[in-house]
Design a protein around this motif. Structure first.
Motif, mmCIF file in Angstrom:
data_model
loop_
_atom_site.group_PDB
_atom_site.id
_atom_site.type_symbol
_atom_site.label_atom_id
_atom_site.label_comp_id
_atom_site.label_asym_id
_atom_site.label_seq_id
_atom_site.Cartn_x
_atom_site.Cartn_y
_atom_site.Cartn_z
ATOM 1 N N ASP A 25 0.861 -1.180 0.000
ATOM 2 C CA ASP A 25 0.000 0.000 0.000
ATOM 3 C C ASP A 25 0.893 1.224 0.000
ATOM 4 O OD1 ASP A 25 -2.614 -1.259 0.187
ATOM 5 O OD2 ASP A 25 -1.979 -1.887 2.185
ATOM 6 N N PHE A 26 0.659 2.120 -0.957
ATOM 7 C CA PHE A 26 1.434 3.343 -1.092
ATOM 8 C C PHE A 26 0.576 4.533 -0.709
ATOM 9 C CE2 PHE A 26 3.515 0.386 -3.861
ATOM 10 C CZ PHE A 26 4.859 0.714 -3.780
ATOM 11 N N HIS A 27 1.108 5.357 0.170
ATOM 12 C CA HIS A 27 0.473 6.609 0.561
ATOM 13 C C HIS A 27 1.417 7.721 0.112
ATOM 14 C CE1 HIS A 27 -1.949 9.232 3.224
ATOM 15 N NE2 HIS A 27 -0.804 9.885 3.328
ATOM 16 N N LEU A 28 0.951 8.562 -0.818
ATOM 17 C CA LEU A 28 1.768 9.652 -1.349
ATOM 18 C C LEU A 28 1.305 10.963 -0.746
ATOM 19 C CD1 LEU A 28 1.789 8.793 -5.181
ATOM 20 C CD2 LEU A 28 3.264 7.890 -3.368
ATOM 21 N N GLU A 29 2.252 11.742 -0.245
ATOM 22 C CA GLU A 29 1.958 13.071 0.286
ATOM 23 C C GLU A 29 2.689 14.104 -0.545
ATOM 24 O OE1 GLU A 29 2.720 13.359 4.461
ATOM 25 O OE2 GLU A 29 1.438 11.632 4.917
ATOM 26 N N PHE A 30 1.944 15.140 -0.929
ATOM 27 C CA PHE A 30 2.479 16.214 -1.756
ATOM 28 C C PHE A 30 2.547 17.500 -0.954
ATOM 29 C CE2 PHE A 30 0.694 13.034 -4.498
ATOM 30 C CZ PHE A 30 1.582 12.953 -5.556
ATOM 31 N N ASP A 31 3.389 18.424 -1.386
ATOM 32 C CA ASP A 31 3.526 19.682 -0.646
ATOM 33 C C ASP A 31 2.484 20.725 -1.047
ATOM 34 O OD1 ASP A 31 4.476 20.491 -3.086
ATOM 35 O OD2 ASP A 31 6.492 20.969 -2.405
ATOM 36 N N ALA A 32 1.601 20.374 -1.971
ATOM 37 C CA ALA A 32 0.526 21.267 -2.409
ATOM 38 C C ALA A 32 -0.688 20.408 -2.777
ATOM 39 C CB ALA A 32 0.980 22.092 -3.605
ATOM 40 N N PRO A 33 -1.865 21.011 -2.831
ATOM 41 C CA PRO A 33 -3.052 20.230 -3.225
ATOM 42 C C PRO A 33 -2.876 19.606 -4.610
ATOM 43 C CG PRO A 33 -3.704 22.337 -2.284
ATOM 44 C CD PRO A 33 -2.208 22.385 -2.455
ATOM 45 N N ILE A 34 -3.418 18.401 -4.759
ATOM 46 C CA ILE A 34 -3.364 17.707 -6.044
ATOM 47 C C ILE A 34 -4.767 17.652 -6.634
ATOM 48 C CG2 ILE A 34 -1.272 16.347 -5.699
ATOM 49 C CD1 ILE A 34 -3.004 14.042 -4.749
ATOM 50 N N SER A 35 -4.846 17.882 -7.917
ATOM 51 C CA SER A 35 -6.146 17.913 -8.594
ATOM 52 C C SER A 35 -6.592 16.497 -8.946
ATOM 53 C CB SER A 35 -6.045 18.746 -9.873
ATOM 54 O OG SER A 35 -5.221 18.083 -10.817
ATOM 55 N N SER A 36 -7.857 16.372 -9.293
ATOM 56 C CA SER A 36 -8.387 15.088 -9.761
ATOM 57 C C SER A 36 -7.702 14.664 -11.051
ATOM 58 C CB SER A 36 -9.902 15.176 -9.970
ATOM 59 O OG SER A 36 -10.542 15.393 -8.740
ATOM 60 N N GLN A 108 7.238 18.088 -6.114
ATOM 61 C CA GLN A 108 6.111 18.317 -5.221
ATOM 62 C C GLN A 108 5.772 17.073 -4.390
ATOM 63 O OE1 GLN A 108 5.937 18.655 -8.557
ATOM 64 N NE2 GLN A 108 4.255 17.455 -9.359
ATOM 65 N N LEU A 109 6.364 15.903 -4.735
ATOM 66 C CA LEU A 109 6.180 14.703 -3.923
ATOM 67 C C LEU A 109 7.021 14.843 -2.665
ATOM 68 C CD1 LEU A 109 4.994 11.858 -3.558
ATOM 69 C CD2 LEU A 109 6.944 10.977 -4.839
#
Length: 115
Positions: A25-36, A108-109
């Motif tokens: 299971d991968f949980h990715l966190e970005f430093d800014a909102p990610i769009s659909s 941004q990742l």
């Protein structure tokens, strides 16, 4: 653990939290909102990675196939998660997959949690 690409000048944090190989299971966190749209692109590109990996294995007479990837889902505005069943592929596929994620998501990742 920090993962640093050979050509880029950024890194992302990696946490291994009891991964039960070959299910990851991968949980990715970005430093800014990610769009659909961005999430959709990530999902398509991961599917392409799986297909290319399996095609190369078949072409080389190998049988280290990745079985499947489940749909990506949003956790909050800056994070998402997905599941990959790496099947008979060795853990070494993770190195290629992390490099792939880094190229795909760019600076941004912020963090990848693998559980």
């Amino acid at each position: 653990m920090r993962v640093k690409p050979p050509k880029a000048t950024y890194t992302f944090d990696l946490q291994l939290a009891g991964c039960s190989w070959p299910d990851a299971d991968f949980h990715l966190e970005f430093d800014a909102p990610i769009s659909s749209d961005t999430m959709c692109t990530i999902e398509i590109k991961i599917g392409d990675f799986v297909n290319v990996w399996n095609e190369q294995e078949e072409k080389n007479g190998q049988q280290d196939f990745i079985h499947n990837m489940l749909d990506i889902r949003r956790i909050d505005e800056t994070s998402c998660e997905f599941h990959i069943d790496f099947g008979s592929a060795s853990e070494l596929v993770l190195i290629k997959f992390f490099n792939f994620l880094q190229e795909l998501c760019g600076p941004q990742l912020k963090q990848v949690i693998l559980s």
